[in-house]
Design an enzyme around this catalytic site. Structure first.
Site, short mmCIF file in Angstrom:
data_model
loop_
_atom_site.label_atom_id
_atom_site.label_comp_id
_atom_site.label_asym_id
_atom_site.label_seq_id
_atom_site.Cartn_x
_atom_site.Cartn_y
_atom_site.Cartn_z
N HIS A 20 41.49 36.62 29.79
CA HIS A 20 42.46 35.99 30.69
C HIS A 20 42.13 34.50 30.82
CE1 HIS A 20 39.44 36.06 33.83
NE2 HIS A 20 39.38 37.39 33.84
N HIS A 23 38.44 33.31 31.42
CA HIS A 23 37.58 33.19 30.24
C HIS A 23 37.99 31.96 29.43
CE1 HIS A 23 38.03 37.72 30.84
NE2 HIS A 23 36.83 37.43 31.29
N CYS A 128 26.47 48.95 41.02
CA CYS A 128 27.92 48.72 40.90
C CYS A 128 28.23 48.54 39.42
CB CYS A 128 28.35 47.49 41.70
SG CYS A 128 30.08 47.07 41.35
N CYS A 131 30.17 45.30 38.47
CA CYS A 131 29.31 44.09 38.39
C CYS A 131 28.28 44.28 37.28
CB CYS A 131 28.48 43.87 39.64
SG CYS A 131 29.33 43.48 41.14
N CYS A 145 31.17 47.61 47.26
CA CYS A 145 30.79 46.32 46.69
C CYS A 145 31.86 45.31 47.13
CB CYS A 145 30.76 46.42 45.16
SG CYS A 145 30.99 44.82 44.36
N HIS A 148 34.21 44.06 44.16
CA HIS A 148 35.07 44.98 43.43
C HIS A 148 35.71 46.06 44.29
CE1 HIS A 148 32.59 43.16 40.23
NE2 HIS A 148 33.77 43.10 39.64
N LYS A 296 43.64 35.05 44.58
CA LYS A 296 42.61 35.50 43.65
C LYS A 296 43.32 36.18 42.48
CE LYS A 296 38.35 37.92 43.41
NZ LYS A 296 37.73 39.16 43.48
N LYS A 299 44.71 42.25 38.90
CA LYS A 299 45.75 43.06 38.29
C LYS A 299 46.71 43.59 39.34
CE LYS A 299 44.04 44.80 33.97
NZ LYS A 299 43.45 45.92 33.27
#
Ligand code: MSP
Length: 498
Positions: A20, A23, A128, A131, A145, A148, A296, A299
């Site tokens: 995405h 990256h 997690c 992570c 977490c 996430h 943020k 998805k």
């Protein structure tokens, strides 16, 4: 020692999902620095790649009903294809499933074991998977977490541990003294703050995970994905395999990443390198995290941007520009994707594109090729180079772009003021002097934008008949010269309006 080298790395990205814009951001920044350093004449090695082992990737492959390796092959290819479409000029794309990487990891840990930095123990605690790291009760929010929003798994198993505590003092001293330079300053402070927490020895292996590299001294375990991922930086340049190449490039000049993974790099990686008696990376730069249109990226919200969609719409160069020009590099920021069209038209079509096409068109009417230089244009251009270089050398790449933007604004404004379309009939000498100087200004501007927009840069220098200049040493590139007007072609549209 190869003093003129520049070895730069991006993180290797997880292949649990397609790439995405997050990256892409780090990778484009790296490519800009790479192209700039190549222009300076350095021996550059640019490494990027994919991180393919571990529970997270194994789960994703299961969901896709594929064998892990087959799944990784497909996903890794998507990253590579995306970087190719963005013109990322990496020297090597490493995959952690590459045999050379696996061998290097085994050797690295055999050395650590021989040196007494690894011991057997038992781990019980929370993990997690998203992570890919252990998490403490204290870090949980409502039992989940916080990053996430998932409940961690309880793990209790035999593991091998790395004696982190033995190296902490030394790592801290090295960071404090900028022997490992952590940038920006704020991140360095945060990293130094981490040493006040109780940092424990960490586990380097997993008994329950199957998708990974087996430990050479205990085949019932695989390496913890994070621990073996870090070694990509040395395995890619021939660690314990091609000594000459390894000596040519190691230590890394710059590990680039976002701040989410700074702890692994600044503390764990440095400690492991010390344990293996290897030189330490010179600089670790952690940039900020960005949101998309104020939210943020996720998805669930549906705002995850695929860089390939941007390339289809704007082309590779404009996509690189739009992604990089949003907020100061290094800090957290917001990508205003809603404004991409507007910004494309303003900065690129009306800005750079318009300037180049106006100048090339007018230049067709130059009659006096020996006219003197317009000092105002020359001085402005040379000043901009200074600003640009200083910004680039300090990783302030958005500032370099601002300098170019101000040169373009200057050019467009100066043309409006001087009205060369009138001058060409009334004062051919002044007209010629203006246009010859403008031509040289856009040649120099083309080299300034080269790291950011390499294709557009090529097209500009080609249109002014200076393609051969690309081979010149940097000093000559920015040395003021007179363009051979016989070689100029009529301008074509660089950025079609959207
Ligand atoms: N596989 C590990 C890295 C191992 S390196 C030895 C990993 N992979 S990741 O796929 O999660 O990539 C994280 C990196 O992606 C960040 O450090 C950053 O470079 C980039 N980014 C992902 N999302 C981003 C933003 N929203 N903003 C800025 N950078 C982003 O961690």
């Amino acid at each position: 020692m190869n003093k003129n080298k520049f070895y730069i790395t991006t993180p290797i990205y997880y292949v649990n999902d397609k790439p995405h814009i997050g990256h892409a951001y780090t990778t484009i920044v790296a490519d800009v620095l790479v192209r700039y350093n190549r222009m300076l004449g350095k021996d550059v090695f640019f490494l990027t790649g994919t991180d393919e082992h571990g529970a997270k990737v194994a789960e994703a492959s299961e969901k896709a009903s594929k064998e892990p390796k087959e799944f990784c092959d497909e996903m890794s290819a998507k990253f590579k294809m995306t970087w190719d479409s963005l013109d990322i000029s990496y020297n090597k794309f490493i995959r952690t499933t590459d045999k050379e990487h696996e061998k290097a990891v085994e050797k690295f840990f055999l050395i650590l074991k021989e040196k007494g930095a690894i011991y057997e123990g038992k781990y019980s605690g929370l993990y997690c998977v998203a992570c890919e790291k252990f998490i403490t009760e204290k870090e949980l929010v409502d039992g989940q977490c916080p990053d996430h929003k998932k409940e961690p798994e309880k793990i209790s198993e035999k593991n091998y541990f790395f004696k982190l505590k033995d190296y902490l003092e030394k790592v801290k001293d090295l960071i404090e003294a900028d022997k490992i330079k952590i940038e920006p300053e704020q991140i360095k402070k945060e990293v130094l703050g981490l040493f006040k927490q109780n940092l424990e020895d960490f586990s380097v292996s997993r008994e329950s995970v199957k998708w990974g590299i087996k430990l050479p001294f205990d085949k019932s375990q695989v390496f913890y994905v994070w621990v073996e991922a870090l070694q990509n930086y040395i395995s890619a340049i021939g660690y314990e395999n091609d000594q000459e190449k390894f000596d040519q490039y190691w230590p890394a000049d710059l590990h680039l990443m976002a701040k989410d993974i700074i702890k692994f790099h600044a503390i764990y990686w440095s400690a492991m390198l010390l344990a293996a008696d290897l030189p330490l990376p010179k600089t670790i730069f952690a940039h900020g995290f960005f949101t998309i249109d104020g939210q943020k990226m996720s998805k669930t919200i549906g705002n995850v941007i695929d860089p390939n969609d941007l390339v289809k719409k704007y082309g590779a160069d404009a996509t690189r520009y739009l992604i990089l020009s949003q907020f100061p590099f290094g800090q957290d920021g917001d990508i205003k994707a809603e404004k991409f069209d507007e910004q494309y038209n303003t900065d690129l079509a009306n800005g750079i594109g318009n300037l180049v096409s106006r100048i090339l068109k007018l230049a067709q009417s130059i009659e006096n090729s020996k006219a003197k230089i317009d000092e105002k244009i020359k001085e402005k251009t040379l000043n901009i180079w200074q600003e640009y270089e200083e910004a680039m050398n300090n990783f302030k790449i958005d500032k370099s772009l601002d300098s170019v933007k101000s040169l373009v604004d200057f050019g467009n404004k100066y043309i409006d003021e001087e009205k060369p379309w009138k001058l060409k009939k009334t004062d051919q000498d002044k007209f010629s002097s203006l246009m010859i100087s403008f031509l040289e200004m856009i040649r120099q501007m083309a080299f300034m934008i080269q790291p950011f927009m390499p294709n557009i840069s090529d097209r500009i220098v080609e249109q002014i008949g200076c393609s051969d200049d690309k081979k010149l040493p940097f000093k000559k590139i920015k040395g003021w010269k007179k363009i051979d007007i016989e070689k100029i072609k009529e301008g074509m549209i660089l950025f079609p309006r959207i």
